[in-house]
Motif scaffolding. Structure first.
Motif, mmCIF file in Angstrom:
data_model
loop_
_atom_site.group_PDB
_atom_site.id
_atom_site.type_symbol
_atom_site.label_atom_id
_atom_site.label_comp_id
_atom_site.label_asym_id
_atom_site.label_seq_id
_atom_site.Cartn_x
_atom_site.Cartn_y
_atom_site.Cartn_z
ATOM 1 N N PHE A 114 0.832 -1.200 0.000
ATOM 2 C CA PHE A 114 0.000 0.000 0.000
ATOM 3 C C PHE A 114 0.872 1.258 0.000
ATOM 4 O O PHE A 114 0.648 2.192 -0.776
ATOM 5 N N ALA A 115 1.887 1.287 0.863
ATOM 6 C CA ALA A 115 2.767 2.461 0.941
ATOM 7 C C ALA A 115 3.594 2.625 -0.324
ATOM 8 O O ALA A 115 3.818 3.750 -0.796
ATOM 9 N N GLU A 116 4.047 1.528 -0.902
ATOM 10 C CA GLU A 116 4.849 1.635 -2.125
ATOM 11 C C GLU A 116 4.018 2.132 -3.300
ATOM 12 O O GLU A 116 4.495 2.932 -4.123
ATOM 13 N N GLU A 117 2.777 1.690 -3.386
ATOM 14 C CA GLU A 117 1.922 2.146 -4.475
ATOM 15 C C GLU A 117 1.593 3.631 -4.339
ATOM 16 O O GLU A 117 1.610 4.375 -5.319
ATOM 17 N N VAL A 118 1.307 4.075 -3.119
ATOM 18 C CA VAL A 118 1.024 5.498 -2.911
ATOM 19 C C VAL A 118 2.266 6.336 -3.175
ATOM 20 O O VAL A 118 2.191 7.420 -3.766
ATOM 21 N N SER A 119 3.451 5.840 -2.771
ATOM 22 C CA SER A 119 4.694 6.585 -2.997
ATOM 23 C C SER A 119 5.008 6.734 -4.474
ATOM 24 O O SER A 119 5.522 7.767 -4.901
ATOM 25 N N SER A 120 4.709 5.716 -5.266
ATOM 26 C CA SER A 120 5.028 5.766 -6.690
ATOM 27 C C SER A 120 3.967 6.492 -7.515
ATOM 28 O O SER A 120 4.266 6.965 -8.611
ATOM 29 N N ARG A 121 2.752 6.619 -6.996
ATOM 30 C CA ARG A 121 1.666 7.205 -7.780
ATOM 31 C C ARG A 121 1.300 8.620 -7.354
ATOM 32 O O ARG A 121 1.052 9.477 -8.209
ATOM 33 N N ILE A 122 1.256 8.887 -6.050
ATOM 34 C CA ILE A 122 0.690 10.146 -5.565
ATOM 35 C C ILE A 122 1.719 11.021 -4.862
ATOM 36 O O ILE A 122 1.533 12.230 -4.766
ATOM 37 N N ALA A 123 2.804 10.444 -4.355
ATOM 38 C CA ALA A 123 3.779 11.237 -3.608
ATOM 39 C C ALA A 123 4.404 12.310 -4.504
ATOM 40 O O ALA A 123 4.598 12.096 -5.702
ATOM 41 N N TRP A 124 4.729 13.439 -3.908
ATOM 42 C CA TRP A 124 5.341 14.535 -4.641
ATOM 43 C C TRP A 124 6.300 15.265 -3.718
ATOM 44 O O TRP A 124 6.386 14.970 -2.523
ATOM 45 N N CYS A 125 7.020 16.210 -4.261
ATOM 46 C CA CYS A 125 8.017 16.945 -3.496
ATOM 47 C C CYS A 125 7.916 18.418 -3.858
ATOM 48 O O CYS A 125 7.794 18.769 -5.040
ATOM 49 N N SER A 126 7.964 19.268 -2.859
ATOM 50 C CA SER A 126 7.932 20.709 -3.090
ATOM 51 C C SER A 126 9.230 21.160 -3.754
ATOM 52 O O SER A 126 10.321 20.700 -3.398
ATOM 53 N N THR A 127 9.138 22.062 -4.711
ATOM 54 C CA THR A 127 10.326 22.517 -5.444
ATOM 55 C C THR A 127 11.052 23.651 -4.742
ATOM 56 O O THR A 127 12.185 23.967 -5.118
ATOM 57 N N GLU A 128 10.441 24.268 -3.731
ATOM 58 C CA GLU A 128 11.074 25.384 -3.034
ATOM 59 C C GLU A 128 11.917 24.869 -1.874
ATOM 60 O O GLU A 128 11.458 24.029 -1.096
ATOM 61 N N PRO A 129 13.140 25.368 -1.727
ATOM 62 C CA PRO A 129 13.971 24.941 -0.587
ATOM 63 C C PRO A 129 13.363 25.409 0.727
ATOM 64 O O PRO A 129 12.796 26.490 0.831
ATOM 65 N N ARG A 130 13.459 24.543 1.715
ATOM 66 C CA ARG A 130 12.995 24.880 3.051
ATOM 67 C C ARG A 130 14.207 25.020 3.974
ATOM 68 O O ARG A 130 15.231 24.387 3.782
ATOM 69 N N PHE A 131 14.062 25.835 5.013
ATOM 70 C CA PHE A 131 15.199 26.172 5.856
ATOM 71 C C PHE A 131 15.277 25.321 7.112
ATOM 72 O O PHE A 131 16.074 25.591 7.980
ATOM 73 N N ALA A 132 14.428 24.304 7.225
ATOM 74 C CA ALA A 132 14.448 23.506 8.449
ATOM 75 C C ALA A 132 15.618 22.562 8.507
ATOM 76 O O ALA A 132 15.953 22.059 9.569
ATOM 77 N N ALA A 133 16.257 22.288 7.370
ATOM 78 C CA ALA A 133 17.346 21.322 7.353
ATOM 79 C C ALA A 133 18.707 21.975 7.480
ATOM 80 O O ALA A 133 19.721 21.289 7.433
ATOM 81 N N THR A 134 18.792 23.283 7.590
ATOM 82 C CA THR A 134 20.077 23.952 7.722
ATOM 83 C C THR A 134 20.520 23.931 9.164
ATOM 84 O O THR A 134 19.746 23.637 10.084
ATOM 85 N N SER A 135 21.765 24.305 9.394
ATOM 86 C CA SER A 135 22.337 24.198 10.728
ATOM 87 C C SER A 135 22.076 25.425 11.581
ATOM 88 O O SER A 135 22.185 25.366 12.794
ATOM 89 N N ASN A 136 21.757 26.565 11.007
ATOM 90 C CA ASN A 136 21.552 27.785 11.763
ATOM 91 C C ASN A 136 20.057 27.945 12.030
ATOM 92 O O ASN A 136 19.300 28.383 11.170
ATOM 93 N N GLN A 137 19.604 27.574 13.220
ATOM 94 C CA GLN A 137 18.178 27.618 13.516
ATOM 95 C C GLN A 137 17.686 29.043 13.726
ATOM 96 O O GLN A 137 16.537 29.345 13.426
ATOM 97 N N GLU A 138 18.537 29.932 14.232
ATOM 98 C CA GLU A 138 18.114 31.314 14.446
ATOM 99 C C GLU A 138 17.839 31.998 13.115
ATOM 100 O O GLU A 138 16.845 32.722 12.959
ATOM 101 N N THR A 139 18.701 31.778 12.139
ATOM 102 C CA THR A 139 18.470 32.352 10.816
ATOM 103 C C THR A 139 17.203 31.788 10.193
ATOM 104 O O THR A 139 16.440 32.511 9.536
ATOM 105 N N ASN A 140 16.949 30.499 10.412
ATOM 106 C CA ASN A 140 15.735 29.895 9.862
ATOM 107 C C ASN A 140 14.490 30.526 10.469
ATOM 108 O O ASN A 140 13.510 30.809 9.769
ATOM 109 N N ALA A 141 14.512 30.730 11.782
ATOM 110 C CA ALA A 141 13.351 31.327 12.435
ATOM 111 C C ALA A 141 13.117 32.752 11.942
ATOM 112 O O ALA A 141 11.975 33.172 11.727
#
Length: 565
Positions: A273-300
């Motif tokens: 079930f999870a593999e079928e949903v991942s291959s058919r409906i899953a998507w990814c946002s094209t805009e970079p997000r700042f939650a994965a960077t090391s400077n949390q103050e700059t992200n906030a």
């Protein structure tokens, strides 16, 4: 003796002669006694191309653009004849054993790079079963005297490589097998000689730098489609079983070692079930997000500025995505239609591949996000190789088909380069030094004698301003007019590829002799021990066994493992 009456009733041969007035086929005349009517027809040698991965086997004939079959390894394919338990109504709903996150989906894999828990005899049997099925149902050919091209990952344990070759040579009459490296073939299928191959596979993501069709650097991370599928299973379980919604966040935040046997991962019923949903409906946002960077103050701060700028505006695309629900029928009990917000379907991909919910300081070296590993890979390359590879980033693998993933990865890389440049040192001191260099550069452009205020060491490194040379400028302008247009270098750019199998089909159709050609008799006699080492291969042998070369008549040059040595 025959009488005259008998001769009159016996049919003669005169009526069988062609009448010149009627259409007829002219008699063929041959110039030699050894020639035949089929001498003008040349029997083409059919080369079979196989691509073998951890979960799939693709097979076809060289010269074709697509494989004739793509077979997967699943536990349902290993049933005995007459086992029809899967047809029973309660078969899919039966309770199954929960497995740890590390063992998630192991029944659907052919091998793992960690061979401590892998049964190589079972691996050989699975390969024999799928190859025989490909020959009988799809290729419709006899394996006898058919040369085979096998596309494999560039890094494989020798025991696993020996099992793959032994299974094919022992059960099929293939005289030779040519081994091709998947990153190099992907580069050739993209029409390039250099590039950075990002292969988003099932168990791991590999990033291989190829320069002049040679692998020069390789890095890998465990963030791949298995991680994404597990995250998707956690998300689906939250909506299938609402009683587990309270503990879902706590369980998802745990690491591999922190998950207990009871809360390790969803059971195997969720896998398909999870593999079928991942291959058919899953998507990814094209805009970079700042939650994965090391400077949390700059992200906030950046997040706060974005929220303040969006105040008073009409509903954005993100708000529309949050209000849109996707209806997904659940095959698991209780069978119902799940209403999942559209933006939630991107969270497993972003968390699994980009680690948007974690800080980089909390991640180990083997679980780096894709954009950070891509940046470190380019940073580890020499300057000339980096300029060629960063302009030819080839994203392939099963995970590359997720919408928005390629664009997101390139955007994250551009954002990281804009923030840090190509400086391997990062942190507060590195940012201050970078700002100081920018001030010095701006002052040089303005021609100030006292650019910045600071210690004497900073002014000591300043050089006098260069004088303008009009003659040199004219020569440079004339050279630029007559210069040839070269390929783009030094800019971040993605390149599409036809895939590993299509590249292997293209190379095999050229009728060239490969670098790694394993002979059947030699392998069955000595195994991998019969391969020569690189130091034992002379220059004459390299010329005769190189790509595109032919060995002499009656010359036995041996064979090497090449990239798999």
């Amino acid at each position: 003796m025959t009488t005259a009456a008998n001769r009159a009733t016996r049919p003669g041969l005169s009526h069988l002669q062609a009448d010149p007035s009627s259409p007829h086929t002219p008699l063929r005349t041959f110039s030699s006694a050894f020639s035949s009517p089929s001498i003008s027809y040349r029997a083409e040698e059919e080369v079979l191309v196989f691509e073998l991965g951890a979960r799939h086997l693709s097979a076809g004939i060289s010269g074709e653009s697509n494989p004739r079959c793509r077979l997967s390894f699943s536990p349902d394919d290993g049933r005995r004849v007459g086992d029809y338990r899967w047809c029973m109504p309660e078969y899919q709903d039966r309770p199954r054993k929960r497995k740890r996150k590390y063992n998630w989906g192991e029944d659907h894999e052919l091998w793992r790079m960690d061979l401590r828990g892998v049964d190589l005899g079972l691996v050989e049997d699975k390969i024999e079963r799928e190859v025989r099925k490909a020959f009988a149902d799809y290729l419709l050919l006899d394996s006898k005297n058919k040369r085979m091209v096998l596309v494999l990952p560039s890094l494989m344990p020798h025991r696993l490589l020996s099992s793959v070759l032994s299974s094919i040579f022992s059960n099929f009459q293939t005289p030779t097998i040519t081994l091709l490296s998947s990153p190099i073939i992907n580069t050739a299928a993209a029409g390039c000689r250099a590039g950075l191959i990002v292969d988003i596979g099932w168990a791991e993501t590999t990033m291989t730098a190829v320069y002049e069709l040679c692998e020069v650097f390789c890095a890998r991370t465990t963030r791949a489609m298995r991680f994404v599928t597990l995250r998707m299973a956690d998300l689906l379980k939250k909506y299938v079983e609402p009683s587990t919604a309270d503990t879902h966040v706590q369980v998802s935040a745990l690491n591999d070692e922190e998950r207990g046997p009871g809360q390790s991962s969803p059971d195997s019923r969720y896998f398909d079930f999870a593999e079928e949903v991942s291959s058919r409906i899953a998507w990814c946002s094209t805009e970079p997000r700042f939650a994965a960077t090391s400077n949390q103050e700059t992200n906030a701060a950046k997040t706060l500025e974005q929220e303040q700028s969006d105040t008073g505006k009409p509903p954005s695309l993100q708000q529309a995505q949050e209000q849109t629900n996707i209806s997904i029928p659940s095959p698991l009990p209780p069978r119902k239609t799940l209403k999942i917000p559209f933006d939630k379907l991107s969270e497993p991909v972003e968390e699994g591949l980009f680690a948007t919910s974690k800080d980089l300081r909390d991640l180990d070296d083997h679980e780096q996000p894709l954009h950070q590993l891509l940046y470190k890979t380019l940073l580890s390359l020499p300057l000339d190789v980096r300029s060629q590879c960063m302009a030819r980033i080839i994203i392939t693998g099963g995970g590359s088909n997720i919408p928005g993933l390629k664009t997101r990865l390139l955007n994250e890389l551009k954002s990281t380069v804009n923030d840090r440049g190509w400086d391997p040192v990062y942190g507060k001191v590195a940012i201050e030094a970078r700002n100081q260099r920018e001030k010095i550069l701006k002052s040089r452009l303005r021609g100030d004698t006292n650019p910045v205020s600071g210690n004497a060491a900073t002014h000591h490194h300043l050089e006098p301003r260069q004088l303008r040379d009009p003659i040199a400028e004219k020569l440079d302008a004339a050279k630029m007019k007559t210069a040839k247009v070269t390929a783009a270098a030094g800019e971040i750019r993605g390149v599409e590829t036809l895939g590993a199998w299509a590249g292997g089909s293209l190379v095999a159709n050229l009728k060239v002799k490969g670098v790694v050609e394993v002979d059947r008799d030699s392998f069955l006699t000595n195994g991998l021990a019969g391969a020569k080492k690189e130091s034992e291969v002379t220059h004459a042998t390299q010329r005769t066994t190189g790509l595109g070369a032919r060995s002499g008549l009656g010359e036995k040059t041996g064979w090497t493992l090449g990239a798999w040595a």
